[in-house]
Scaffold this motif. Structure first.
Motif, short mmCIF file in Angstrom:
data_model
loop_
_atom_site.label_atom_id
_atom_site.label_comp_id
_atom_site.label_asym_id
_atom_site.label_seq_id
_atom_site.Cartn_x
_atom_site.Cartn_y
_atom_site.Cartn_z
N PRO A 186 1.82 -12.47 -20.93
CA PRO A 186 1.12 -13.54 -20.24
C PRO A 186 -0.13 -14.00 -21.00
O PRO A 186 -0.75 -13.23 -21.75
N ALA A 187 -0.48 -15.27 -20.80
CA ALA A 187 -1.83 -15.72 -21.13
C ALA A 187 -2.73 -15.30 -19.96
O ALA A 187 -2.29 -15.21 -18.82
N VAL A 188 -3.99 -15.02 -20.27
CA VAL A 188 -4.88 -14.45 -19.25
C VAL A 188 -6.15 -15.29 -19.17
O VAL A 188 -6.81 -15.56 -20.18
N VAL A 189 -6.49 -15.69 -17.95
CA VAL A 189 -7.77 -16.31 -17.66
C VAL A 189 -8.56 -15.38 -16.76
O VAL A 189 -8.05 -14.90 -15.74
N VAL A 190 -9.79 -15.08 -17.15
CA VAL A 190 -10.67 -14.20 -16.38
C VAL A 190 -11.83 -15.04 -15.87
O VAL A 190 -12.67 -15.50 -16.67
N ASP A 239 -14.64 -6.00 -18.47
CA ASP A 239 -13.71 -5.06 -19.10
C ASP A 239 -12.34 -5.70 -19.32
O ASP A 239 -11.73 -5.52 -20.38
N LEU A 240 -11.86 -6.42 -18.32
CA LEU A 240 -10.56 -7.07 -18.46
C LEU A 240 -10.58 -8.11 -19.58
O LEU A 240 -9.63 -8.22 -20.37
N ALA A 241 -11.68 -8.87 -19.67
CA ALA A 241 -11.79 -9.86 -20.74
C ALA A 241 -11.82 -9.18 -22.11
O ALA A 241 -11.18 -9.65 -23.07
N LEU A 242 -12.54 -8.07 -22.22
CA LEU A 242 -12.60 -7.36 -23.50
C LEU A 242 -11.23 -6.84 -23.91
O LEU A 242 -10.83 -6.94 -25.08
N LEU A 243 -10.49 -6.29 -22.96
CA LEU A 243 -9.17 -5.74 -23.27
C LEU A 243 -8.19 -6.82 -23.70
O LEU A 243 -7.33 -6.58 -24.57
N THR A 244 -8.28 -8.00 -23.13
CA THR A 244 -7.28 -9.04 -23.40
C THR A 244 -7.75 -10.06 -24.43
O THR A 244 -6.97 -10.92 -24.85
N GLY A 245 -9.02 -9.98 -24.83
CA GLY A 245 -9.54 -10.96 -25.77
C GLY A 245 -9.92 -12.27 -25.12
O GLY A 245 -10.07 -13.29 -25.80
N ALA A 246 -10.08 -12.27 -23.81
CA ALA A 246 -10.46 -13.49 -23.10
C ALA A 246 -11.97 -13.66 -23.07
O ALA A 246 -12.73 -12.72 -23.37
N ARG A 287 -12.01 -23.95 -22.84
CA ARG A 287 -11.32 -24.29 -24.08
C ARG A 287 -10.15 -23.32 -24.27
O ARG A 287 -10.21 -22.17 -23.81
N PRO A 288 -9.10 -23.73 -24.95
CA PRO A 288 -7.92 -22.86 -25.12
C PRO A 288 -8.24 -21.51 -25.74
O PRO A 288 -7.58 -20.50 -25.42
N GLU A 289 -9.25 -21.45 -26.59
CA GLU A 289 -9.57 -20.17 -27.24
C GLU A 289 -10.18 -19.16 -26.26
O GLU A 289 -10.36 -17.98 -26.61
N TYR A 290 -10.49 -19.59 -25.04
CA TYR A 290 -11.00 -18.67 -24.04
C TYR A 290 -9.88 -17.86 -23.37
O TYR A 290 -10.15 -16.93 -22.61
N LEU A 291 -8.63 -18.23 -23.64
CA LEU A 291 -7.50 -17.49 -23.08
C LEU A 291 -7.38 -16.11 -23.73
O LEU A 291 -7.60 -15.96 -24.93
N GLY A 292 -7.02 -15.13 -22.93
CA GLY A 292 -6.66 -13.82 -23.45
C GLY A 292 -5.15 -13.66 -23.42
O GLY A 292 -4.42 -14.50 -22.89
N ARG A 293 -4.67 -12.58 -24.01
CA ARG A 293 -3.24 -12.29 -24.00
C ARG A 293 -3.03 -10.80 -23.74
O ARG A 293 -3.91 -9.97 -24.00
N ALA A 294 -1.85 -10.45 -23.24
CA ALA A 294 -1.49 -9.05 -23.00
C ALA A 294 0.02 -8.90 -23.18
O ALA A 294 0.77 -9.89 -23.10
N ARG A 295 0.44 -7.72 -23.44
CA ARG A 295 1.87 -7.45 -23.58
C ARG A 295 2.57 -7.52 -22.23
O ARG A 295 3.70 -8.00 -22.14
#
Length: 536
Positions: A219-223, A294-301, A316-324
């Motif tokens: 998934p893409a992740v928004v925090v 913490d969630l943002a740090l883990l996912t890169g969001a 902005r799109p670069e604010y999205l995080g990702r996870a397996r």
């Protein structure tokens, strides 16, 4: 008519009564020390008595002794046992036995004319010498069998000990075991695959019918650390995901998603434009921002929130995080394989862990929840969390077993950090030479007497363990094991002289050292206490 002055109670008598109250309660706690411990019967009125076998419970329930000063002395012991139990999970009875012995020898020195303040300082020096020797004795403990043995010795429950041993062997010293209720008899446990937060689906349609969970792959992740209530707040998130070539599902995590924001997510999901999973984090408001970070740090969001200058309209799109993988359940959100910077994640976990250990040194009850929270966060960041579900036939039995499970987890984790020493009071016996050397080098005679009190008191746990077993004369047993050399003691269950480590009879080094430190501090306080005059 001239009034007569109130009778003045001699200071020595007041101090004696204070110490008598301390020692009276300590004697009750002493019978609970060791695997052959006795039972204390407490009169609860109406011709009934309750059986007590745990030192902290005895200290808490026995609250009334004859005389005000005796009660004050018992209160000092009660507080010491409470602090030791809260910090280490065990060691209250050991601390009571040590403190009583040190106090007895210290009082003799003061009665003979030594300075109470200097004797107290000597006690502190003696404890420091013994603490250094205990640290030198400590050896690492590893392996599921050894950890299970420690947990079983603490709980007296082989099944529970085996479960705790397995969990902490797998998780390691940085792991966290969450103890939960299980409404079926027996035990169950599992490992959390990733990082878990308390949360719930923000819309009922996310888990329709009998479905209990939803899995999102890649998934893409928004925090978003705010409540999303308007359609224009979530539109930038949906457009950013829709523009991605693979168009992944969107995990939208916020304080709440409702109103127009929820409707917008549902419409996009229903039309197949963007598969959305809005989740509301349900952590208390005091800690929820930490959870988002913490969630943002883990996912890169990047955390979406007005305060740091990143409101939804500036997304902005670069604010999205990702996870397996993300797993949404009725009470939890679990995220695995976050794409965040692993080095930054480990660095934050290390800082949280260090802070938790620092707070572990504090005896302030207010810090306990903070310490546990820090520990849980660092374990979650590292993906080292497991759940142990404890069941029993009745509510009372289930609650008691949960308490034992928490105690075992705490002690085994401390053992992984600090190592183990020879059990059965032998580790204290093996500190005597270090204290003796320190005493002989001490230039102040009164301080040397305080160190001598510690030196003599170190034998007390061994003597009490042997006495509780009732198979040998304690002093004779002490001379026998001393003749055999360091590391030797008595296996009180078999009445054999053994090398304690080889026999698998260990104590947790941190608990042994902590009990001695608390005992020395409390005994020193009583030796030098100025007792306020009063009735009773």
């Amino acid at each position: 008519m001239t009034s007569r002055p109130a009778p003045v109670v001699d200071e020595a008598i007041r101090r004696r009564e204070l110490c008598e109250g301390f020692e009276t309660l300590a004697r009750l706690l002493a019978v609970t020390l060791g695997p052959t411990r006795g039972v204390v019967l407490n009169d609860v009125g109406g011709g009934s008595a309750e059986s007590l076998v745990e030192s902290a419970t005895i200290a808490r329930r026995i609250t009334a002794l004859p005389g005000r000063r005796r009660n004050a002395g018992a209160a000092l012991l009660r507080e010491m046992v409470r602090q030791v139990g809260r910090r280490y999970g065990d060691g209250g009875a050991t601390a009571a036995v040590l403190a009583t012995a040190i106090l007895r020898h210290g009082r003799r020195s003061v009665a003979a004319g030594a300075s109470p303040v200097r004797v107290r300082e000597g006690i502190r020096l003696g404890v420091s010498c013994a603490g250094g020797a205990l640290k030198d004795q400590a050896t690492p403990v590893a392996g599921e069998a050894d950890l299970a043995g420690l947990a079983t010795a603490v709980t007296g429950d082989p099944d529970l000990g085996a479960a705790v041993g397995e969990l902490l062997d797998v998780l390691g010293v940085d792991g966290d075991v969450v103890v939960e209720e299980h409404y079926l008899p027996g035990l169950a446990h599992d490992y959390v695959d990733g990082a878990r937060w308390r949360g719930r689906p923000a819309q009922r349609s996310l888990l329709p019918g009998a479905n209990t969970e939803l899995t999102l792959l890649e998934p893409a992740v928004v925090v978003a650390d705010l409540e999303l209530t308007r359609a224009d707040q979530v539109r930038p998130f949906l457009e950013a995901v829709r523009a991605m070539p693979e168009r992944p599902p969107l995990l939208l995590v916020a304080r709440e998603v409702s109103g127009g924001a929820q409707t917008m997510c549902e419409l996009n999901d229903r039309r197949g434009v963007v598969v959305t999973a809005p989740v509301a984090i349900t952590t208390s408001r005091t800690h929820v921002s930490d959870d988002f970070a913490d969630l943002a740090l883990l996912t890169g969001a990047t955390v979406i929130a007005p305060e740091p200058g990143c409101p939804p309209e500036r997304f902005r799109p670069e604010y999205l995080g990702r996870a397996r993988r993300a797993l949404v359940q009725a009470g939890y959100l679990t995220v695995s394989g976050g794409y965040g910077d692993r080095g930054e994640v480990c660095a934050l976990a290390a800082r949280l862990r260090t802070r938790a250990w620092e707070l572990d040194v504090s005896r302030d009850a207010a810090t306990e929840a903070v310490r546990d929270r820090l520990w849980s966060r660092q374990a979650r960041l590292l993906g080292r969390v497991a759940a142990l579900r404890v069941g029993a036939p009745t509510d009372a039995e289930r609650e008691a077993r949960r308490g034992l499970a928490r105690k075992a987890v705490s002690l085994v984790r401390t053992a992984l950090r600090d190592g183990v020493v020879a059990g059965g009071g032998v580790a204290y016996l093996d500190c005597v030479d270090a204290v003796r050397v320190g005493r002989e080098r001490c230039p102040d005679p009164d301080r040397a007497l305080g160190m001598a009190a510690v030196e003599a008191g170190l034998a007390a746990p061994f003597l009490r363990l042997v006495a509780n077993a009732g198979r040998r004369e304690p002093r004779a047993a002490l001379e026998q094991v001393r003749g055999l050399g360091p590391g030797h003691g008595i296996d009180v269950l078999t009445d054999r002289q053994v090398r304690m480590r080889e026999a698998g009879i260990w104590d947790v080094a941190g608990v042994v050292a902590g009990a001695l430190e608390a005992a020395g501090e409390t005994a020193g306080l009583l030796v030098s206490a100025e007792v306020v005059s009063g009735r009773g």
